[in-house]
Design a protein around this motif. Structure first.
Motif, PDB file in Angstrom:
ATOM      1  N   SER B  74      36.640  38.632  52.219  1.00  0.00           N
ATOM      2  CA  SER B  74      37.414  39.710  51.615  1.00  0.00           C
ATOM      3  C   SER B  74      38.263  39.172  50.463  1.00  0.00           C
ATOM      4  O   SER B  74      38.359  39.797  49.418  1.00  0.00           O
ATOM      5  N   ARG B  77      35.947  38.507  47.658  1.00  0.00           N
ATOM      6  CA  ARG B  77      35.533  39.751  47.008  1.00  0.00           C
ATOM      7  C   ARG B  77      36.643  40.267  46.114  1.00  0.00           C
ATOM      8  O   ARG B  77      36.411  40.723  45.007  1.00  0.00           O
ATOM      9  N   ASP B  81      36.403  40.836  42.349  1.00  0.00           N
ATOM     10  CA  ASP B  81      36.666  42.148  41.758  1.00  0.00           C
ATOM     11  C   ASP B  81      37.673  42.033  40.633  1.00  0.00           C
ATOM     12  O   ASP B  81      37.521  42.641  39.577  1.00  0.00           O
ATOM     13  N   ALA B 405      24.200  46.755  45.356  1.00  0.00           N
ATOM     14  CA  ALA B 405      25.637  46.881  45.593  1.00  0.00           C
ATOM     15  C   ALA B 405      25.872  48.202  46.318  1.00  0.00           C
ATOM     16  O   ALA B 405      25.267  49.211  45.980  1.00  0.00           O
ATOM     17  N   SER B 406      26.721  48.172  47.331  1.00  0.00           N
ATOM     18  CA  SER B 406      26.978  49.423  48.037  1.00  0.00           C
ATOM     19  C   SER B 406      27.873  50.291  47.166  1.00  0.00           C
ATOM     20  O   SER B 406      28.600  49.805  46.304  1.00  0.00           O
ATOM     21  N   ARG B 409      31.378  49.475  47.352  1.00  0.00           N
ATOM     22  CA  ARG B 409      31.727  48.294  46.565  1.00  0.00           C
ATOM     23  C   ARG B 409      31.981  48.674  45.104  1.00  0.00           C
ATOM     24  O   ARG B 409      32.937  48.202  44.492  1.00  0.00           O
ATOM     25  N   ARG B 412      35.173  50.461  44.856  1.00  0.00           N
ATOM     26  CA  ARG B 412      36.273  49.513  44.970  1.00  0.00           C
ATOM     27  C   ARG B 412      36.467  48.751  43.668  1.00  0.00           C
ATOM     28  O   ARG B 412      37.584  48.468  43.253  1.00  0.00           O
ATOM     29  N   GLN B 413      35.352  48.444  43.048  1.00  0.00           N
ATOM     30  CA  GLN B 413      35.425  47.746  41.769  1.00  0.00           C
ATOM     31  C   GLN B 413      36.190  48.575  40.744  1.00  0.00           C
ATOM     32  O   GLN B 413      37.092  48.086  40.082  1.00  0.00           O
TER      33      GLN B 413
END
Lengths: 114, 894
Positions: B74, B77, B81, B405-406, B409, B412-413
């Protein structure tokens, strides 16, 4: 729900299979997959998508460690080796697996008879 | 354990590059191994290679899941990000800078204004249980001062409350002779520090023992503030017992108050606090007895459970006795009756008492609304920018989704990017707030009366900023994110850049632009009104020239001369001032216009007997020979005062036009007699032009000037005004001070240019005009950017269509029209909404206006023209570039 359960089971199994394979000496990812496939007589197919995360997870847990060595064809490859903790883990996992398979067999047998 | 884990993870972060390379090599080895095995079984190398890759699966995805296993998923990530976000924000620098700056200004301005508003109006006093504090009030709307006899009556009835004290904010002079040295002072009853629960950090605070007429058992004592202790005594430990001369009276310092204590008057602070009882030493033996000398605030601490209403009832029951015992002796019977009837009541005073709060409440609230709207525009702008940006990035996002990529995701980006923007914006905003709020407090200060606000950042303000940042992120972060993930990757990839889907999102963009245009029009109209208010006040005909005049306030009480000799001293002062090189004329007066000193009283004019009491109330000033000439106030008829207008000669007076309008119907008032309340009959010998007296906004009051030479008891402080012949009057400061103090060694002199008084009187309007003008311009700029963004986005989306049109022979002008048509609709709708909102909102600002109507058509029209002009430019630039598109290139792209 069902899908998640299956993945979890598979993961645990794969860890056990990898640890078991490494008992015969250090090996790299490709060889491990091939070994499992041939020993199980092609029944167990190891997905590379699961293999590498599993290898790295086992390494993070300290059950295996790795070293870059030249393969038999002279190329650099990452060899994984069972550690002392890994051996203990293998024994524990193996006995757990055996208990599970005996229990499974007990549950399934009456159904076969009936 | 967790710390060690964190350490290990941080270390592994450092090794991350190597591990990434290792993993890549491991995967490459696997693929080659697989391929060479296939080759051995007879497949060609190329086929073997692609079969191995196919078998292996999604390399990027496997790499990703393997990395997650490394344990710092996390965190990794998040860092990824953030890095990716920074890179993508840096890729569109203009958009990012505009976004960050508008957010920073929005958040910064809101925090700055809110800090000042909070500190000045909302915050409780930093004392024990401030909610128990109440202020004695008379229910007339203005927080009143009380006389010392009233305070003594209340003091003599302990047990009504948990404590009572009297306090008064003042200024003290520390110099003994020469130029005055003014510090902030406090008259405090001996109970004040105890009732407030304020301890001394060195020595002790004041006690009731100290608070006796003429000083306590050990002589007069004083308590000093922490700031004064540091600045004057360098924080010396042995400050206790030292002597300090205040208004020529030696006081012994007995204690230092904590740094957080500034008194109970929010907006002011104090350097020296002395007991109320010491007034007999400073203001004369009768200072405590004056029954019509209103100078003290009275505050109580309620008992636990005691309600303010119950306290009011309690005080009402005592009111007749207290009023009866403190009747002013020289009042008119009618006034006395009103005095007896006037009810006591208490007002909650948890946030203290403030002389400047009332004055700035409405201006600050107005500016708060203005900056709130600016933040709204900034948010709308950002939403628009990011909406357009997300649309422009649909291609990229689709590729990411297609690569595995979900959607979560990706959302969130996008949210991370918005968060980076708002965090950077908020940090910059906090810096702007820090700097801006101090600047604002400086702007509130006027010459000679600095405003002090304890502006340390506290949790309310931090929470407020954080809320602004988070709300902003929510507003502009989620909309584009939600829109982006609705995209079907296949559709986008297939349709390439020529897609025309996604109209819904663009509709939202339209609404945002309309809101921006409307709100900025409201702000522009507001700014126009405030600037015109300031301008009408600044260009007001004062009735005198403020620029060339320098005023010296001379305190003569130190000379201890008898009144008869004092008259001669005044003559000497006038001669000394007039003799300074560069002075063209000099004049004396008791009151200087716009200095917050007022003197008014009732007069009787036998030729106008029908006027009511209120109408007979006129302003007075005591002026000397040559005063009108020095100020440049024209004498319309009759004569100026002369040296022959002395004691014993017939009493005379000069009046202004307002006086004539009221008492003689505007006719020449010369020769008419005026009777002062104490029975002196004066003949009007002069008639002068109206001149501002105490306020720029109020109409000039009827004013009666009486000659200083006929005053049997000259005032203790006289203002000497000099007119500079050529250069700036400031150059006269030093020579004038020297000339005046040479007249008598015990004089005290304070100098200040007359224009300072005018500036001070304009200061609130200047502040509002400045801030509303700045934010109006900012709003306009932001809206222009918003319009520009939406139009260029529309052009980008319609490139193909425009290209076809140009290829088919559309003239450039036609293309410009095509593009501008839409922008025009947005501007027209926004302007109509904005005009309606301005007309509605104008009612709230009308008390702040002067010389301009709240619904001034000119202002509205000019605002619309300015807005239309800017909008036209903002729309025309992208439209023009659209008309210059090269059709061949566009069609090839398709």
């Amino acid at each position: 729900m069902a899908k998640a359960h299956r993945i979890e089971l598979l993961q645990g199994t794969l860890d056990l299979l990898i640890l078991r394979t490494l008992v015969f000496g250090p090996s790299h990812g490709h060889a491990i997959a091939k070994q499992i496939k041939s020993v199980s007589q092609d029944v167990l197919q190891v997905e590379t998508g699961s293999l590498y995360p599993a290898l790295h997870r086992l390494e993070a847990q300290g059950w295996i460690d790795s070293e870059w060595q030249n393969s038999d064809k002279g190329k650099r490859a990452k060899y994984y080796r069972l550690t002392r903790a890994g051996r203990r883990q293998l024994v524990a996992e193996q006995s757990k697996w055996e208990q599970l398979s005996i229990a499974m067999a007990r549950v399934l047998r009456p159904a076969e008879e009936g | 354990v967790s710390l060690r884990l964190l350490y290990a993870r941080l270390r592994s972060l450092g090794r991350r590059r190597r591990r990434d390379a290792d993993l890549d090599e491991e995967i490459r080895f696997h693929l080659e191994e697989e391929a060479s095995e296939l080759q051995e079984s007879g497949v060609s190398w190329d086929h073997a290679r692609s079969a191995a890759t196919r078998d292996f699966g999604n390399v990027a995805l496997i790499r990703e899941t393997t990395r997650e296993v490394w344990g710092w998923g996390s965190l990794d990530r998040l860092i990824q990000d953030v890095r990716y976000g920074c890179r993508s924000l840096a890729g569109t620098p203009i958009v990012s800078i505009v976004a960050i700056l508008s957010l920073a200004l929005g958040i910064g301005a809101n925090t700055a204004i809110f800090s000042v508003l909070e500190t000045l109006i909302l915050r409780s006093l930093p004392v024990d249980s401030p909610s128990e504090l109440v202020l004695l009030d008379d229910g007339r709307g203005r927080r009143p001062h009380w006389t010392n006899p009233i305070w003594e009556e209340i003091k003599s009835r302990p047990g009504l409350f948990d404590g009572a004290f009297a306090v008064s904010t003042t200024q003290f002079n520390l110099a003994v002779r020469g130029e005055t040295e003014i510090v902030d002072g406090l008259w405090a009853s001996g109970t004040m520090f105890d009732v407030l629960g304020v301890p001394a950090i060195v020595g002790r605070t004041l006690t009731p023992e100290d608070d006796r007429p003429g000083g306590g058992p050990g002589g007069p004592v004083a308590v000093i503030s922490h700031a004064f202790w540091q600045q004057r005594f360098g924080g010396a430990a042995d400050v206790i017992g030292r002597s300090l001369t205040v208004e020529r009276v030696p006081f012994t310092i007995v204690g230092v108050t904590p740094a957080w204590f500034f008194g109970v008057d929010v907006g002011r602070t104090f350097d020296i606090a002395v007991p109320v009882g010491a007034a007999t030493l400073i203001r004369g033996p009768g200072a405590l007895k004056g029954r019509s000398s209103w100078w003290l605030r009275i505050m109580f601490r309620l008992k636990p459970g005691q309600e303010p209403d119950a306290a009011t009832v309690l005080l009402r029951s005592l009111q007749p006795q207290i009023r009866e015992a403190t009747l002013p002796d020289d009042w008119h019977p009618g006034t006395l009756e009103r005095y007896l009837r006037e009810p006591f009541r208490v007002e909650p005073a948890a946030n203290g008492d403030s002389s400047i709060r009332q004055r700035y409440r409405r201006p600050l609230t107005t500016i708060m609304v203005v900056v709130g709207l600016v933040l709204l525009i900034a948010c709308a702008n950002l939403a628009n920018l990011l909406l357009a940006r997300a649309s422009a990035r649909r291609q990229e996002l689709s590729v990411r989704i297609a690569l595995g990529a979900s959607r979560l995701r990706v959302v969130r980006q996008l949210l991370t990017e918005s968060l980076i923007l708002s965090c950077v914006g908020a940090c910059l905003g906090l810096a702007i707030a820090h700097w801006g709020s101090r600047l604002l407090v400086n702007q509130l200060s006027i010459a000679g009366r600095p405003v002090f606000l304890d502006l340390s950042l506290d949790w309310t303000i931090l929470a407020f900023t954080a809320a602004a940042a988070v709300a902003t992120t929510a507003v502009f972060g989620i909309a584009p994110a939600m829109r982006a993930v609705r995209v079907q990757p296949n559709d986008v990839l297939k349709s390439r850049a020529r897609t025309v889907t996604g109209e819904g999102g663009f509709g939202a963009g339209h609404v945002l632009v309309i809101v921006q245009v409307a709100v900025s029009l409201v702000l522009l109209v507001g700014a126009g009104l405030f600037v015109r208010t300031f301008s009408s006040l600044a260009h007001l005909n004062l009735g005198f020239d403020d620029r060339p005049v320098l005023v010296a306030s001379v305190q003569t009480s130190g000379t201890r001369l008898e009144p008869a000799r004092l008259g001669a001293l005044l003559q000497q002062l006038l001669a000394a001032a007039a003799g300074v090189p560069g002075v063209s004329s000099a004049g004396l007066s008791m009151i200087t216009p716009l200095s917050n000193n007022t003197w008014n009283n009732l007069v009787e004019v036998p030729t106008a007997p029908h006027l009511s009491r209120e109408e007979r109330l006129v302003h007075f000033n005591n002026v000397g020979v040559g005063w009108f000439g020095t100020y440049g106030t024209p004498i319309l008829a009759g004569r100026d005062f002369a040296t022959t207008d002395a004691l014993g000669s017939p009493p005379v007076a000069i009046v202004n036009e307002a006086f004539a309008r009221r008492f003689t119907g505007g006719r020449n008032p010369l020769g008419i007699r005026v009777r002062q309340p104490w029975g002196i009959d004066r003949e009007i010998v002069g008639y002068v032009k109206d001149a501002v007296y105490e306020s720029l906004r109020d109409p000039v009051p009827p004013t009666l000037y009486i000659p200083l030479g006929q005053d049997p008891d000259p005032p203790g402080t006289i203002d000497v005004a000099v007119r500079a012949s050529a250069a700036s009057p400031l150059l006269l400061t030093k020579p004038l001070a020297n000339a005046l103090t040479a007249v008598h060694p015990d004089l005290l002199v304070t100098l200040r240019p007359l224009s300072d008084n005018v500036e001070a009187a304009l200061q609130q309007e200047r502040l509002v005009a400045l801030l509303s003008g700045f934010f109006g311009a900012l709003a306009l700029l932001l809206s222009a950017l918003g319009l520009y963004g939406v139009t260029s986005y529309a052009v980008m989306r319609r490139r193909a269509e425009i290209g076809v049109r140009i290829a088919l022979g559309a003239a450039p002008a036609r293309v410009v029209r095509l593009v501008l048509r839409r922008t025009l609709v947005l501007v027209v709708v926004g302007t109509c909404a904005g005009a309606a909102a301005s007309v509605w909102a104008s009612q709230f600002v009308s008390p702040l206006l002067f010389g301009v109507q709240p619904r001034d058509a000119d202002t509205l029209l000019s605002a619309i023209i300015v807005l239309a002009l800017i909008a036209a430019i903002a729309g025309w630039v992208p439209a023009r570039s659209a008309s210059r598109l090269d059709p061949a290139r566009i069609l090839r792209e398709g």
